[in-house]
Structures are given as C-alpha cells and as structure tokens.
Design a protein around this motif. Sequence first.
Motif, mmCIF file in Angstrom:
data_model
loop_
_atom_site.group_PDB
_atom_site.id
_atom_site.type_symbol
_atom_site.label_atom_id
_atom_site.label_comp_id
_atom_site.label_asym_id
_atom_site.label_seq_id
_atom_site.Cartn_x
_atom_site.Cartn_y
_atom_site.Cartn_z
ATOM 1 N N PRO A 152 0.849 -1.193 0.000
ATOM 2 C CA PRO A 152 0.000 0.000 0.000
ATOM 3 C C PRO A 152 0.882 1.239 0.000
ATOM 4 C CG PRO A 152 -0.146 -1.172 2.114
ATOM 5 C CD PRO A 152 0.727 -1.986 1.222
ATOM 6 N N TRP A 153 0.387 2.300 -0.646
ATOM 7 C CA TRP A 153 1.205 3.487 -0.844
ATOM 8 C C TRP A 153 1.265 4.303 0.440
ATOM 9 C CZ3 TRP A 153 0.222 7.260 -5.553
ATOM 10 C CH2 TRP A 153 1.316 8.146 -5.662
ATOM 11 N N GLY A 154 2.434 4.367 1.037
ATOM 12 C CA GLY A 154 2.625 5.216 2.216
ATOM 13 C C GLY A 154 3.793 6.144 1.957
ATOM 14 N N VAL A 155 3.573 7.437 2.093
ATOM 15 C CA VAL A 155 4.637 8.404 1.853
ATOM 16 C C VAL A 155 5.309 8.711 3.186
ATOM 17 C CG1 VAL A 155 5.190 10.718 1.029
ATOM 18 C CG2 VAL A 155 3.329 9.414 -0.054
ATOM 19 N N PRO A 156 6.599 8.385 3.316
ATOM 20 C CA PRO A 156 7.267 8.639 4.602
ATOM 21 C C PRO A 156 7.665 10.105 4.754
ATOM 22 C CG PRO A 156 8.821 7.683 3.051
ATOM 23 C CD PRO A 156 7.505 7.786 2.314
ATOM 24 N N ALA A 164 11.985 16.218 9.136
ATOM 25 C CA ALA A 164 10.671 16.415 9.757
ATOM 26 C C ALA A 164 10.560 15.565 11.014
ATOM 27 C CB ALA A 164 9.565 16.070 8.763
ATOM 28 N N ARG A 165 11.076 14.335 10.944
ATOM 29 C CA ARG A 165 10.947 13.457 12.111
ATOM 30 C C ARG A 165 11.796 13.933 13.286
ATOM 31 N NH1 ARG A 165 12.721 8.733 10.131
ATOM 32 N NH2 ARG A 165 12.467 9.221 7.930
ATOM 33 N N THR A 216 10.996 20.003 2.308
ATOM 34 C CA THR A 216 11.672 19.526 3.516
ATOM 35 C C THR A 216 10.938 18.352 4.151
ATOM 36 O OG1 THR A 216 12.445 21.787 3.908
ATOM 37 C CG2 THR A 216 12.616 20.263 5.755
ATOM 38 N N ALA A 217 9.612 18.368 4.072
ATOM 39 C CA ALA A 217 8.845 17.283 4.692
ATOM 40 C C ALA A 217 8.949 15.980 3.907
ATOM 41 C CB ALA A 217 7.376 17.687 4.815
ATOM 42 N N LEU A 218 9.100 16.073 2.585
ATOM 43 C CA LEU A 218 9.048 14.859 1.761
ATOM 44 C C LEU A 218 10.422 14.301 1.384
ATOM 45 C CD1 LEU A 218 6.166 15.679 -0.775
ATOM 46 C CD2 LEU A 218 6.049 14.252 1.280
ATOM 47 N N ILE A 223 2.694 12.828 7.303
ATOM 48 C CA ILE A 223 3.050 14.038 6.552
ATOM 49 C C ILE A 223 2.325 15.254 7.139
ATOM 50 C CG2 ILE A 223 2.934 15.146 4.285
ATOM 51 C CD1 ILE A 223 5.050 12.934 4.515
ATOM 52 N N ARG A 224 1.115 15.042 7.559
ATOM 53 C CA ARG A 224 0.362 16.093 8.232
ATOM 54 C C ARG A 224 1.129 16.605 9.459
ATOM 55 N NH1 ARG A 224 -5.100 16.777 7.132
ATOM 56 N NH2 ARG A 224 -5.215 14.987 5.755
ATOM 57 N N LYS A 225 1.591 15.645 10.243
ATOM 58 C CA LYS A 225 2.333 15.997 11.452
ATOM 59 C C LYS A 225 3.665 16.658 11.063
ATOM 60 C CE LYS A 225 4.225 13.859 15.434
ATOM 61 N NZ LYS A 225 5.047 12.680 15.634
ATOM 62 N N ALA A 226 4.279 16.134 10.030
ATOM 63 C CA ALA A 226 5.556 16.712 9.592
ATOM 64 C C ALA A 226 5.380 18.183 9.228
ATOM 65 C CB ALA A 226 6.097 15.927 8.390
ATOM 66 N N LEU A 227 4.340 18.486 8.473
ATOM 67 C CA LEU A 227 4.125 19.875 8.063
ATOM 68 C C LEU A 227 3.801 20.748 9.269
ATOM 69 C CD1 LEU A 227 2.108 19.232 4.784
ATOM 70 C CD2 LEU A 227 4.477 20.025 4.967
ATOM 71 N N ASN A 228 3.009 20.209 10.180
ATOM 72 C CA ASN A 228 2.703 20.980 11.384
ATOM 73 C C ASN A 228 3.954 21.238 12.213
ATOM 74 O OD1 ASN A 228 -0.144 21.814 11.894
ATOM 75 N ND2 ASN A 228 -0.482 19.731 11.161
ATOM 76 N N MET A 229 4.793 20.227 12.337
ATOM 77 C CA MET A 229 6.026 20.402 13.105
ATOM 78 C C MET A 229 6.919 21.443 12.439
ATOM 79 S SD MET A 229 5.811 18.790 15.798
ATOM 80 C CE MET A 229 7.329 19.672 16.159
ATOM 81 N N LEU A 230 7.053 21.339 11.115
ATOM 82 C CA LEU A 230 7.935 22.284 10.422
ATOM 83 C C LEU A 230 7.409 23.708 10.555
ATOM 84 C CD1 LEU A 230 8.859 20.178 7.272
ATOM 85 C CD2 LEU A 230 10.331 20.718 9.223
ATOM 86 N N SER A 231 6.082 23.849 10.630
ATOM 87 C CA SER A 231 5.531 25.206 10.764
ATOM 88 C C SER A 231 5.867 25.797 12.131
ATOM 89 C CB SER A 231 4.025 25.208 10.518
ATOM 90 O OG SER A 231 3.337 24.691 11.643
#
Lengths: 432, 432
Positions: free
Chosen positions: A18-22, A27-28, B131-133, B283-291
């Motif tokens: 399944p497609w999951g974008v890390p 960011a982490r 940066t997030a991706l 990714i949602r969390k990543a963008l929120n963290m980066l903001s």
Amino acid sequence: MPAAAVAAASASARAAAPWGVPASATARRTVNPIRALVDGLALEPNPDKPVIALSIGDPTIFGNFGPPPEAVAAVRESLDSGRYNGYAPCAGYKEAREAVANYVSYPNAEVEFKDVVLCSGCSSALEMCITALCDPGQNLLVPRPGFALYRTLAESIGVHIRSYNLMPERGWEADLRHLEQQADARTAALLINNPSNPCGSVWRPQHLRDLLQLARRLRLPVIADEIYEHLVFPGERFVPMASLTSEVPILSCGGLTKRFMVPGWRMGWIVIHDPIGAFSDEIRKALNMLSQRTIGSNTIVQGALPAILENKHKTFFEDTSRTLQEHAALVFGLLSRIEGLRPVMPQGAMYMMVGLRLQDFPAIACELTFVERLMAEESVFLLPGQCFDFPGYVRLVLTAPPEQLREACERIAAFCLRHRQPQPATASAAAD
Amino acid sequence: MPAAAVAAASASARAAAPWGVPASATARRTVNPIRALVDGLALEPNPDKPVIALSIGDPTIFGNFGPPPEAVAAVRESLDSGRYNGYAPCAGYKEAREAVANYVSYPNAEVEFKDVVLCSGCSSALEMCITALCDPGQNLLVPRPGFALYRTLAESIGVHIRSYNLMPERGWEADLRHLEQQADARTAALLINNPSNPCGSVWRPQHLRDLLQLARRLRLPVIADEIYEHLVFPGERFVPMASLTSEVPILSCGGLTKRFMVPGWRMGWIVIHDPIGAFSDEIRKALNMLSQRTIGSNTIVQGALPAILENKHKTFFEDTSRTLQEHAALVFGLLSRIEGLRPVMPQGAMYMMVGLRLQDFPAIACELTFVERLMAEESVFLLPGQCFDFPGYVRLVLTAPPEQLREACERIAAFCLRHRQPQPATASAAAD
Ligand SMILES: Cc1ncc(COP(=O)(O)O)c(C=O)c1O
Ligand SMILES: Cc1ncc(COP(=O)(O)O)c(C=O)c1O
C-alpha cells in the motif's frame, strides 16, 4: 545491479505494498518539546472553577496588553499608502533595515542597514542564525533552563544541543565553569538569551562581559537572543551584548514581538556585529542567501518600521515595565508566603520561575504531577519546568491582569496547603 | 586522544590563527541561480534610453496592477479590530484555514481547515513541502524550464534536482517519457507547476491526468505549485491537480501573492490532498512540526483572509486576466514579426518565453550575450533562459503597461534587425 534495474525492482516492490509516503528525517527530528510534554499531560480543569492559564508567552491574550496605538497607526498608513504590496528585497527594504540599525545602534556597537536582515519573527531569525553557523553533527551551547525553540531548530537540522546551567540562587547567571566544560571542538556557537525566557532574569554587564571573555577564549561566535530587549523593570537596565565587546562576533536576534506586544506581526531581525571581521563576507552572504529561501517578512509591517521605531513610545514603554514589575511583585509576594514554593523574583521579560520543594509534597512525584493536579483541582495552568529542560520548577506568565494573578496565587496557596506534608527533618535526612 | 585533549589542542590551534567563522555547509549549498547568473552579467544600460525592466515577476512595480481595494479594506479592518496582534496557532487561525479550505475546495477535491497549513508566502510553503518529503541524497523532479527556487530549496538541504523537459512546440507540456527516465528509487516527489513560471502555459486537464497517472505508477507524491491558480486568460480554464485524481497524494501550494497582486504580504498555504491516505498522519504531522520552526505567517493578513477569499472580486479578476491577455497578444504580435525570434504565446500567468534563433545572430554566442547587448544598446532588460535552466530563450514579464511593452518590443526589433545576419541555408546545413 545497474541503477535502472534497482529502480525497476524497487518500483515494482513499491507497487505491491500500500502506498505510504514517509516523512523526511528532518521532519521526524523536528520536535517541539513543550508541545510533546503538554500533550502528554492530563489537563482536565476543575469544572467548578474558571481556568486561569498562566502558560502562554503571548502578552495580548488577556486583553490588558496591546501594541502602542502609534504603531498600529503606522501600519495603517503603510497599508493605505499602497506602496508596500510588492516584493521587498529578501533582507528587507533599505529604509526598514536602516530604521532597525538606528534602533539597535549603541555608542560602542554602531551598525548600518547592511548589517540588518529582516526576518519573519525572531524565530525565523534564530533559525537562520543556527542554520548559517552550525553543521549537522556540530553542537550549539544553550542555556538551561532555556527557550525550547533552540532545541527544535538545532535538532531539526541535525545539530546537537549542549546545555549550560543557569543558577537560580545567583540571579540565574550562567555557571561559567559548566559552560566551558560543555564546549568542545564540535561546538559551533554559543547562544545567550538575555533577558531570559523562562527566568525573567536581566544580567549584569559584568556577567555579560565574563561570557564574552569566555566566548573569545573558546572562539565561539555568539547568537544573542535579545527578543526581550528593553523589557526590564524600572531601575533595571538592559545592556546589549554587542555594546560590551570589540572582539567577539555576535549575531543579535530581536524584533517587535515582545516589547511592542505584536507577536502575530512576525517582524524580527538579525543584526550582524563583526568588530574584528571574523564573520567576514561569508556569514553575511550566508544569511542573505538563507533569507532568499522564503523571501523575507511582511512588507506592510516593513513599511511601518521607520515610523514605529523612530517614535520613542515613552509612556507606553514606561507603563509596560511598571505594570510588569507590579505584577511580578504581587505574585512574588503571594507565592513567597506559601510553604513549599521558592519563587525567584525576575528583573524583566514576563515570566517567573518557581521552585517546588517536592519533598514537602509526598503525593506529588515531580513538577509534571504538580501541574496536572493543580489544573484538576484549581484550574490553574502553569508550564512545567521540563518544558525548559529544568525539572522541579514551574513557570508562570506575569501578563495576566492582577485580579487573575491574585486569584491564581490564592488557588495555588490552597492547593499547596492541601497537599503539603513536610517531612520531619530526620526522615528527610534518612531519605537522602 | 581523549575528547578533552582534542578539544584543548583544537582550542589552542584555533587561538593561534586569526578568528574566522565559517558558514555552514547548508548555507554554502544555498544558491539563487538567478542572482548568481544576473550578478555575473554586464548590465550597463544605454544612458540615452530609459530602462525598461521586463525581468521581475512582481506585478506591482509598474503601478498599473495592485490589490483589489476590498482586500486592502479587509486588512485594514483586521488591523483596526485589534484582535489579530497575538500569536496564531503555527498552522494559522482556524477561520483563516477554513476560508482557504472553502476557496480551494472542488467537487472532487473537498478539503477542510485541518488540511490547510498557512505559510509565509508560497516560497515558505514550497520549502516546507520539500523539507517534509525529501531526505538529503534523494532527488526531486522539477520542470525545465522552471522556477529557480525549487533548486535553491532542494539543494540547500542536500536534495538533488532532476529536471524533466517541457516542450515549447507542444504548449510547454511535459515530455512524459523523459520525465519517467529521470525518476529512480531515490526520487522523493514530483513537482508540477501549472500555470507555469516562466512559460505562462496552462495545461489541458488531459495532460494533468497523464501526469497523475505517471505519478501513480511511479508512486511519487506530487507537489503542485499552483501559485498562479486562476490567473488564466479569458477562455482558458485552470484545473487544480487535486480535482483530477482520487488516487494520488498531492500537496498543493498556493497563496494570495499573484492573483491578488500582493507578493509582499507573504501569505501562502499548503493544502493536503490525501485521497487514499498515503500521506496519513505522518506528513500532516511533519508539516505541522515544520511550521513550528518559524511560527507561521502574519496574523493581520490571516485575520483578513475570510473576507478576502469569500468576496468573488469578479470585476477585478476579469479585468486582470483580460489585461494580461491583451498584453500577451500585443507582445506576441510585435515579436512574431521579428526575424530570428520565436515567441511562444502563453495562456496565463504573467510571462512569455521567446526562443532565439541564435544562428541568425553571428555576433551573439548565447542568450546571455543577447541579454547583455540588448541592455547595453536598448536599455531593455530580460531574463536569460539559463535562469530557468533553459538556454536559448529569454523570458519577458507581461505586467508592464502597454506603452512600455510596445516600446520594448520596438527596441528589440531594432536590436535584432541590427544584429541579424541570416546564414545561407547551405552554410547552416554544413555547420550542423
Ligand atoms: C526567548 C525567546 N526567543 C524568541 C522567541 C520567538 O519570538 P517570535 O515570536 O518573534 O518568533 C520567543 C517567544 O516566545 C522567546 O521567548
Ligand atoms: C512558480 C512560482 N512559485 C512560487 C513563487 C513564490 O511565491 P511567493 O511570493 O508567494 O513566495 C513564485 C514567485 O514568483 C513563482 O513564480
């Protein structure tokens, strides 16, 4: 396996799952310690008592503090002129940078417009300074207790944090020996925050000189977070780091945020002090390049900066610092009387740290529990010291109106009285 | 050698040399290709002719374009309300995010406030998405010709750029085969810019569908730079990527900058489209963290966003797109008549690319020389295609008033006439 085959194999492997974008490693690594801690707390208020939140460093939320009307008028004029809708240069309009240069110039630290880079808030100024000076794997010296964003920004880009201790019993001055022990060959810069969040301390010039002396000896450029500049109580004096040295390169970060009570406007700046040319063109260019990633700060506010900063706002600033001192004195007086608490009187900014004598509260294991229980029973919300890497303390925000501050202190008093069970001296000695 | 000894040795080594603070690798990797190229050009205008600069993508500089008065009024109201001076949540006020969600929702791509992250301009939105991706060492597919900031942002954090070709002779559509060849196992995302800077192209829905199909097959999340959304000529139609897929995760970047003619306001956004849950919370969390690194965008503009985006600004938008089309048609008509030039008619945005038949101009080696000589002789400033990774072309900005556009085209005509020496067909064939 040739690259194309690897790609093909990996593509078909990808297609099966399944497609999951890390999220990226950056960011982490980007963590907000305050958010992480506070989200982990049980923070249900007592439904019978209205919440008093003394947790947020935003002076505008209670309605008693706001910007000087002349500053708002200057923004209105800038907007209505229609002249500030286009792109400014990434580092800001020349006139706006000039206004900042005049505002922060001191007899021993005169700067020009080209030494100023406007940023989207002081946070962005700090981000750019840390990014410009530090490589992944290097480290940055930061105060403990200290503002959590330093860690967020550094660790986000793979820079390690090393904390140097501040000493509550000595007006939160830095422990210079401890600081020196933290520095090593991988140390890229020394971050100094004066006046301090969360301590509200305003350091003596001699302590700043000692720090500069150490920076010089260790060859550490200084990032001076001076966002609370001038926000000091009557009788205290703010002295900018840069005015005290002719030998240490300093990037000073400031902005309108705190003194002008406009956190939302996102107007911050970096001022480059380079008395011996150690930064040379390289750091100047670095900061300019980094400012091109996001193209600077809001131009309407930039257009208003000359008018905002030329006005002395005498009454406004005097009122602010007198009021903050009154609030601090009120809270300090009330909390000092409470057994089990050790408030530390600030000299500026808008915060007070309060030490907890936890051995007096057997049911309260640490300051996190103190914060949770205080909320559950008294609906008073304080930030735990761990948010600033300083367990055993809580931080109060002093900007709430006096009635609320008084009420909060009374509730804290009731709470402490209820939970306090001072250990007999012998038992406490035995427990050590 | 123990760490302390290394530190001591290195400290004394440091103490001996003059103090120079190096810039970080990140700062050194951060390059603005446009600035680097343009700074390297000899750009002295002809002193007898006033300069016409058709180089800067800021529609406000000529005074003929500006924001709708209702948008300015909304900001004035937000300012005067006194309600928007404090910190907003890092991703923006809920009402402002809701306003963007309504503004960008389409029947097949409905979003809610929680799918919107407000940013300091679209540049900041792009920075956060990249940066997030993308991790250092991975690569990002970007269009060629394309906006130079993609490279700046990616390379700044150690992400490689791979360019896929756009085909001028096919309305600047992407060469899908070439695109697919660029992708490999290290490709983190596909960046698509529609409408395009520098091409002014507006892609057919079918081409967008083909791109989405490819993204799906290659499992590449899409960063859709749609900052020119709706800025299309009468009769053309802007179709957002996200409305065409129920299978591909898309981060769409937009903002007020271009359509509302307010680049300086720095109001941009990311809209998260995640039809199959591939971005998930990560990714949602990543963008929120980066903001949280820089605490979002100007709150006064945020406070005005609901009023700005709810208003349809019908006349304003119609006037803008009609005027831009008239400008494009004027320039296209005049340049088409000039031997040696191949203008490509745009369908939107505010730019036109013009191919140079360089073999017709023996004294002009490349488009950089064309730009320099045109400035020296005719005081007309265009950007060379190399700024967009596309040599052999120049880019014109179409926002100048018609008289200036006409005058510029006449000077370009005179310039080309003066320098043109068409090679006889045989000689040119021999040269091939
Ligand atoms: C010590 C310190 N530095 C920097 C900042 C960030 O300021 P700004 O809102 O201008 O980004 C804060 C905000 O609370 C702060 O306390
Ligand atoms: C294609 C493209 N994307 C993004 C931007 C940046 O927009 P903003 O000014 O909102 O950061 C521009 C600006 O010219 C652009 O042309």
